[in-house]
Motif scaffolding. Structure first.
Motif, short mmCIF file in Angstrom:
data_model
loop_
_atom_site.label_atom_id
_atom_site.label_comp_id
_atom_site.label_asym_id
_atom_site.label_seq_id
_atom_site.Cartn_x
_atom_site.Cartn_y
_atom_site.Cartn_z
N ALA A 65 -29.63 41.70 -77.47
CA ALA A 65 -28.48 41.13 -77.81
C ALA A 65 -27.86 40.95 -79.34
CB ALA A 65 -28.58 39.75 -77.22
N ASN A 66 -28.71 40.81 -80.12
CA ASN A 66 -28.25 40.80 -81.54
C ASN A 66 -27.87 42.23 -81.97
OD1 ASN A 66 -28.81 38.21 -81.85
ND2 ASN A 66 -30.81 38.65 -82.99
N ALA A 67 -28.62 43.23 -81.35
CA ALA A 67 -28.28 44.54 -81.79
C ALA A 67 -26.95 44.88 -81.23
CB ALA A 67 -29.00 45.82 -81.24
N VAL A 68 -26.57 44.45 -79.94
CA VAL A 68 -25.23 44.71 -79.36
C VAL A 68 -24.18 43.87 -80.22
CG1 VAL A 68 -23.94 44.14 -77.09
CG2 VAL A 68 -26.26 45.28 -77.21
N GLN A 69 -24.51 42.70 -80.46
CA GLN A 69 -23.73 41.74 -81.17
C GLN A 69 -23.38 41.94 -82.70
OE1 GLN A 69 -24.34 37.62 -80.81
NE2 GLN A 69 -22.41 37.00 -81.55
N ARG A 76 -22.53 54.96 -80.47
CA ARG A 76 -23.78 55.08 -80.73
C ARG A 76 -24.53 54.07 -79.84
NH1 ARG A 76 -25.60 57.33 -85.91
NH2 ARG A 76 -23.94 58.62 -86.52
N GLU A 77 -25.80 54.54 -79.21
CA GLU A 77 -26.64 53.86 -78.50
C GLU A 77 -27.67 52.80 -79.48
OE1 GLU A 77 -28.20 56.54 -75.45
OE2 GLU A 77 -26.58 55.78 -74.00
N SER A 78 -28.21 52.01 -78.70
CA SER A 78 -29.16 51.23 -79.43
C SER A 78 -30.58 51.78 -78.59
CB SER A 78 -29.23 49.70 -79.24
OG SER A 78 -28.19 49.38 -79.81
N GLY A 79 -31.74 51.58 -79.47
CA GLY A 79 -33.04 51.93 -78.58
C GLY A 79 -34.01 50.91 -78.71
N ALA A 96 -33.35 49.24 -82.33
CA ALA A 96 -32.83 50.02 -83.07
C ALA A 96 -31.41 50.18 -82.88
CB ALA A 96 -33.62 51.38 -83.50
N ASP A 97 -30.63 49.79 -83.98
CA ASP A 97 -29.07 50.07 -83.97
C ASP A 97 -28.72 50.80 -85.12
OD1 ASP A 97 -28.35 48.37 -86.20
OD2 ASP A 97 -28.71 46.63 -84.94
N ALA A 98 -27.33 51.23 -85.01
CA ALA A 98 -26.84 52.26 -85.81
C ALA A 98 -26.27 51.54 -87.00
CB ALA A 98 -25.62 53.10 -85.29
N ALA A 99 -25.96 50.21 -87.11
CA ALA A 99 -25.40 49.68 -88.43
C ALA A 99 -26.34 49.23 -89.43
CB ALA A 99 -24.61 48.26 -87.73
N SER A 100 -26.06 49.89 -90.40
CA SER A 100 -27.05 49.67 -91.50
C SER A 100 -26.42 48.58 -92.62
CB SER A 100 -27.18 51.00 -92.26
OG SER A 100 -26.55 51.69 -92.30
N ALA A 101 -25.03 48.43 -92.44
CA ALA A 101 -24.63 47.40 -93.52
C ALA A 101 -24.95 45.79 -93.23
CB ALA A 101 -23.13 47.45 -93.44
N LYS A 102 -25.41 45.54 -91.99
CA LYS A 102 -25.49 44.11 -91.64
C LYS A 102 -27.02 44.01 -91.81
CE LYS A 102 -21.70 43.13 -88.73
NZ LYS A 102 -20.94 42.65 -87.64
N ARG A 103 -27.62 43.09 -92.60
CA ARG A 103 -28.82 42.70 -92.85
C ARG A 103 -29.16 41.50 -92.03
NH1 ARG A 103 -31.00 43.80 -98.60
NH2 ARG A 103 -32.85 43.23 -97.39
N PRO A 135 -35.34 49.69 -92.47
CA PRO A 135 -34.07 50.67 -92.40
C PRO A 135 -34.61 51.75 -91.45
CG PRO A 135 -35.09 50.79 -94.32
CD PRO A 135 -35.81 49.83 -93.75
N ARG A 136 -33.52 52.28 -90.81
CA ARG A 136 -33.83 53.65 -89.80
C ARG A 136 -32.79 54.75 -90.24
NH1 ARG A 136 -30.52 53.43 -84.33
NH2 ARG A 136 -30.98 55.47 -83.62
N SER A 137 -33.80 55.83 -90.35
CA SER A 137 -32.94 56.95 -90.95
C SER A 137 -32.47 57.92 -89.65
CB SER A 137 -34.26 57.98 -91.32
OG SER A 137 -33.94 59.05 -91.98
N PRO A 138 -31.46 58.43 -89.83
CA PRO A 138 -30.65 58.48 -91.09
C PRO A 138 -29.76 57.33 -91.12
CG PRO A 138 -29.54 60.00 -89.38
CD PRO A 138 -31.02 58.97 -88.86
N VAL A 139 -29.48 56.43 -90.17
CA VAL A 139 -28.56 55.27 -90.42
C VAL A 139 -29.03 54.33 -89.15
CG1 VAL A 139 -26.99 55.99 -88.48
CG2 VAL A 139 -26.09 54.66 -90.36
N GLY A 140 -28.71 53.13 -89.67
CA GLY A 140 -29.11 51.98 -88.98
C GLY A 140 -30.41 51.14 -89.48
N LYS A 141 -30.75 50.26 -88.56
CA LYS A 141 -31.80 49.45 -88.88
C LYS A 141 -32.63 49.23 -87.63
CE LYS A 141 -29.45 45.07 -88.34
NZ LYS A 141 -28.00 45.77 -87.80
#
Length: 151
Positions: A65-69, A76-79, A96-103, A135-141
């Motif tokens: 739910a946090n990954a979606v919100q 992009r999908e989540s994993g 995992a999600d694709a947004a790396s800006a939000k920590r 962090p998730r490569s190449p993008v996300g967390k």
């Protein structure tokens, strides 16, 4: 979808049972991730009503739910990854999600008792042996939590 050898996160390299699922970054996708997790635990001997399966459902539900919100990136999908390490008695949950800006915070936030939200990571903090982000490569967390198989 099911892999018998994997080395997720920082668990030691050894034989693991893992389940990997991609899910849409939507509320329905988060619900599907939780259902897959409960089904995967049942296939490994933990019925849906067991303490372990209920704890996994809560943790996966909250992290998905946090990954979606907070981590949704259009297109992009989540994993979800569940890695069962019976030798260590641990289950590692990774979302995992694709947004790396939000920590995410490094500790569970304190929540106002009358507030309508903000308790999810407190649940994760109570149910998990440890949890964190990477962090998730190449993008996300990736947000992960490790749970004991015996609760």
């Amino acid at each position: 979808m099911l892999t018998e050898t994997a080395t997720p996160g920082d668990l030691p390299q050894r034989e693991l049972q893992s389940l990997t699922v991609q899910f849409p970054s939507t509320p329905r996708g988060a619900q599907l991730a939780r259902r897959h997790a409960v089904r995967g635990m049942e296939e490994r001997g933990h019925p849906p009503a067991s303490d372990v399966s209920c704890a996994v459902a809560l943790v996966v539900g909250e992290l998905a739910a946090n990954a979606v919100q907070h981590g949704r990136v259009p297109g992009r999908e989540s994993g979800l990854l569940l890695a069962l390490d019976r030798a260590a008695g641990l289950l590692r949950v990774e979302v995992a999600d694709a947004a790396s800006a939000k920590r995410l915070p490094t500790a569970a936030p304190s929540s106002c008792p009358d507030g309508e939200s903000g308790r999810g990571l407190l649940l994760v903090d109570v149910l998990a042996v440890r949890w964190g982000t990477a962090p998730r490569s190449p993008v996300g967390k990736t947000v992960w939590a490790e749970l004991r198989l015996e609760i």
